[in-house]
Design a protein around this motif. Structure first.
Motif, short mmCIF file in Angstrom:
data_model
loop_
_atom_site.label_atom_id
_atom_site.label_comp_id
_atom_site.label_asym_id
_atom_site.label_seq_id
_atom_site.Cartn_x
_atom_site.Cartn_y
_atom_site.Cartn_z
N LEU A 1 -9.84 -12.34 -8.98
CA LEU A 1 -9.15 -11.84 -7.78
C LEU A 1 -7.68 -12.25 -7.78
O LEU A 1 -6.81 -11.45 -7.41
N ILE A 2 -7.40 -13.47 -8.17
CA ILE A 2 -6.01 -13.93 -8.23
C ILE A 2 -5.22 -13.13 -9.25
O ILE A 2 -4.08 -12.72 -9.00
N ALA A 3 -5.82 -12.91 -10.41
CA ALA A 3 -5.13 -12.13 -11.45
C ALA A 3 -4.83 -10.72 -10.95
O ALA A 3 -3.74 -10.18 -11.18
N GLY A 4 -5.80 -10.11 -10.25
CA GLY A 4 -5.57 -8.77 -9.71
C GLY A 4 -4.47 -8.76 -8.68
O GLY A 4 -3.65 -7.83 -8.65
N ALA A 5 -4.41 -9.79 -7.83
CA ALA A 5 -3.35 -9.86 -6.82
C ALA A 5 -1.99 -10.00 -7.47
O ALA A 5 -1.00 -9.40 -7.02
N ILE A 6 -1.92 -10.79 -8.54
CA ILE A 6 -0.64 -10.96 -9.25
C ILE A 6 -0.18 -9.63 -9.82
O ILE A 6 0.99 -9.23 -9.68
N ARG A 7 -1.09 -8.92 -10.50
CA ARG A 7 -0.70 -7.64 -11.12
C ARG A 7 -0.27 -6.62 -10.07
O ARG A 7 0.64 -5.82 -10.30
N GLN A 8 -0.92 -6.64 -8.91
CA GLN A 8 -0.56 -5.70 -7.85
C GLN A 8 0.81 -6.02 -7.27
O GLN A 8 1.49 -5.13 -6.74
N ALA A 9 1.24 -7.27 -7.36
CA ALA A 9 2.49 -7.70 -6.73
C ALA A 9 3.70 -7.53 -7.63
O ALA A 9 4.84 -7.71 -7.17
N VAL A 10 3.50 -7.22 -8.91
CA VAL A 10 4.63 -7.08 -9.83
C VAL A 10 4.68 -5.65 -10.36
O VAL A 10 3.79 -4.83 -10.11
N ARG A 11 5.72 -5.35 -11.10
CA ARG A 11 5.85 -4.03 -11.71
C ARG A 11 4.85 -3.89 -12.87
O ARG A 11 4.47 -4.88 -13.49
N SER A 12 4.47 -2.66 -13.14
CA SER A 12 3.52 -2.43 -14.24
C SER A 12 4.09 -2.85 -15.58
O SER A 12 3.34 -3.15 -16.51
N SER A 13 5.42 -2.90 -15.69
CA SER A 13 6.06 -3.28 -16.95
C SER A 13 6.23 -4.79 -17.10
O SER A 13 6.62 -5.26 -18.18
N ASP A 14 5.94 -5.55 -16.06
CA ASP A 14 6.11 -7.01 -16.12
C ASP A 14 4.90 -7.65 -16.79
O ASP A 14 3.78 -7.51 -16.29
N PRO A 15 5.09 -8.37 -17.89
CA PRO A 15 3.95 -9.02 -18.54
C PRO A 15 3.33 -10.10 -17.65
O PRO A 15 4.04 -10.89 -17.03
N VAL A 16 2.01 -10.09 -17.58
CA VAL A 16 1.26 -11.10 -16.85
C VAL A 16 0.25 -11.71 -17.81
O VAL A 16 -0.52 -10.99 -18.45
N GLY A 17 0.26 -13.03 -17.93
CA GLY A 17 -0.65 -13.68 -18.87
C GLY A 17 -1.37 -14.85 -18.24
O GLY A 17 -0.87 -15.48 -17.31
N ARG A 18 -2.56 -15.10 -18.73
CA ARG A 18 -3.29 -16.31 -18.33
C ARG A 18 -2.94 -17.39 -19.34
O ARG A 18 -3.29 -17.28 -20.52
N LEU A 19 -2.26 -18.42 -18.88
CA LEU A 19 -1.77 -19.46 -19.78
C LEU A 19 -2.83 -20.52 -20.05
O LEU A 19 -2.68 -21.32 -20.98
N GLY A 20 -3.87 -20.55 -19.26
CA GLY A 20 -4.93 -21.52 -19.45
C GLY A 20 -5.49 -21.97 -18.12
O GLY A 20 -4.74 -22.17 -17.16
N GLY A 21 -6.81 -22.14 -18.05
CA GLY A 21 -7.42 -22.59 -16.81
C GLY A 21 -7.08 -21.67 -15.66
O GLY A 21 -7.34 -20.47 -15.70
N GLU A 22 -6.48 -22.25 -14.60
CA GLU A 22 -6.08 -21.48 -13.42
C GLU A 22 -4.59 -21.22 -13.38
O GLU A 22 -4.04 -20.97 -12.32
N GLU A 23 -3.94 -21.25 -14.52
CA GLU A 23 -2.49 -21.07 -14.59
C GLU A 23 -2.14 -19.72 -15.21
O GLU A 23 -2.67 -19.35 -16.26
N PHE A 24 -1.23 -19.00 -14.56
CA PHE A 24 -0.79 -17.67 -15.03
C PHE A 24 0.72 -17.67 -15.23
O PHE A 24 1.45 -18.43 -14.58
N GLY A 25 1.18 -16.80 -16.10
CA GLY A 25 2.60 -16.62 -16.32
C GLY A 25 3.00 -15.19 -16.00
O GLY A 25 2.24 -14.26 -16.26
N VAL A 26 4.19 -15.03 -15.44
CA VAL A 26 4.74 -13.71 -15.15
C VAL A 26 6.18 -13.70 -15.64
O VAL A 26 6.95 -14.63 -15.34
N PHE A 27 6.57 -12.67 -16.39
CA PHE A 27 7.95 -12.55 -16.83
C PHE A 27 8.59 -11.35 -16.15
O PHE A 27 8.04 -10.24 -16.17
N LEU A 28 9.75 -11.60 -15.54
CA LEU A 28 10.47 -10.56 -14.80
C LEU A 28 11.79 -10.28 -15.51
O LEU A 28 12.70 -11.12 -15.48
#
Length: 248
Positions: A145-172
């Motif tokens: 659910l958190i990953a889906g919320a992150i993807r919905q909140a950024v542009r489709s071209s913005d990379p979203v990655g799971r860096l490990g555990g409960e940590e995600f990365g977003v590049f703008l």
């Protein structure tokens, strides 16, 4: 054939039919031309029977062979694409995995050293408590659910990655401090708005976000170090916070 239609995407079948038809038509045309040239040598030219044979042979023999070759090629292409997807995608959240995310950001930084951008690190707050209270299956559902919320909140071209555990990365890309802060706040609010109630028991979710922006070329490692430092700053000031600063 039904199973094959399920395996290959529509665009692959369109490519198979288009290439098969084009090559078959070219084969028919060449067959007619060469048959006529040969018949001109040995007789008065191509007759009706010869014309029929020159057309039917490529259609009957060449068409199916070309179709099978194109089918095998598209199946191989599709299989390679699936393997690449598996190698670069986190199995749980469908985000990029750590290696793919790091590689994508690093390549962008190398190709666009002076366009500016931001790296955000998004970390779920008190996630151990979710696992302890409801179990790891519920924890996995929360991460999705958190990953889906992150993807919905950024542009489709913005990379979203799971860096490990409960940590995600977003590049703008092409973002300054104000733009990155706006996106980070949008992510934070989107996660806070998630209705998560395992076993019917409400369980609020929140994230803390640390970020680092740059104007001139900055290596990924430096951006990550600064963003991670600001993440801990957000955690230490009460969680469910955003802390972003421009890299020196």
């Amino acid at each position: 054939m039904t199973e094959l239609h399920r395996d290959l995407p529509k665009r692959a079948w369109l490519r198979i039919y288009r290439v098969t038809g084009a090559i078959t038509l070219i084969s028919v045309a060449l067959s007619v031309v060469f048959t006529n040239m040969i018949m001109e040598i040995f007789s008065a030219g191509i007759n009706v029977q010869g014309l029929a044979v020159s057309i039917l042979m490529p259609l009957v023999l060449g068409g199916p062979m070309i179709f099978v070759l194109m089918l095998r090629q598209e199946q191989l292409r599709h299989a390679n694409g699936q393997l690449e997807h598996l190698a670069t995608t986190d199995w749980l959240t469908a985000c990029l995995n750590r290696g793919a995310f790091t590689g994508a950001v690093t390549r962008y930084l190398d190709r666009h050293p002076s366009t500016g951008g931001a790296l955000l690190i998004v970390d779920a707050d008190d996630f151990k408590g979710v696992n302890d209270r409801f179990g790891h299956d519920a924890g996995d559902a929360a991460l999705r659910l958190i990953a889906g919320a992150i993807r919905q909140a950024v542009r489709s071209s913005d990379p979203v990655g799971r860096l490990g555990g409960e940590e995600f990365g977003v590049f703008l890309a092409d973002s300054d401090v104000a733009a990155a802060d706006h996106v980070a706040e949008r992510i934070r609010r989107a996660v806070s708005a998630i209705d998560f109630a395992p076993d019917g028991m409400p369980c609020p979710l929140s994230v803390s976000i640390g970020g680092a922006t740059y104007e001139t070329r900055a290596p990924f490692g430096e951006l990550y170090r600064l963003a991670d430092r600001h993440l801990y700053e957000a955690k230490n000031t009460g969680r469910d916070r955003v802390a972003i600063m421009q890299a020196a």
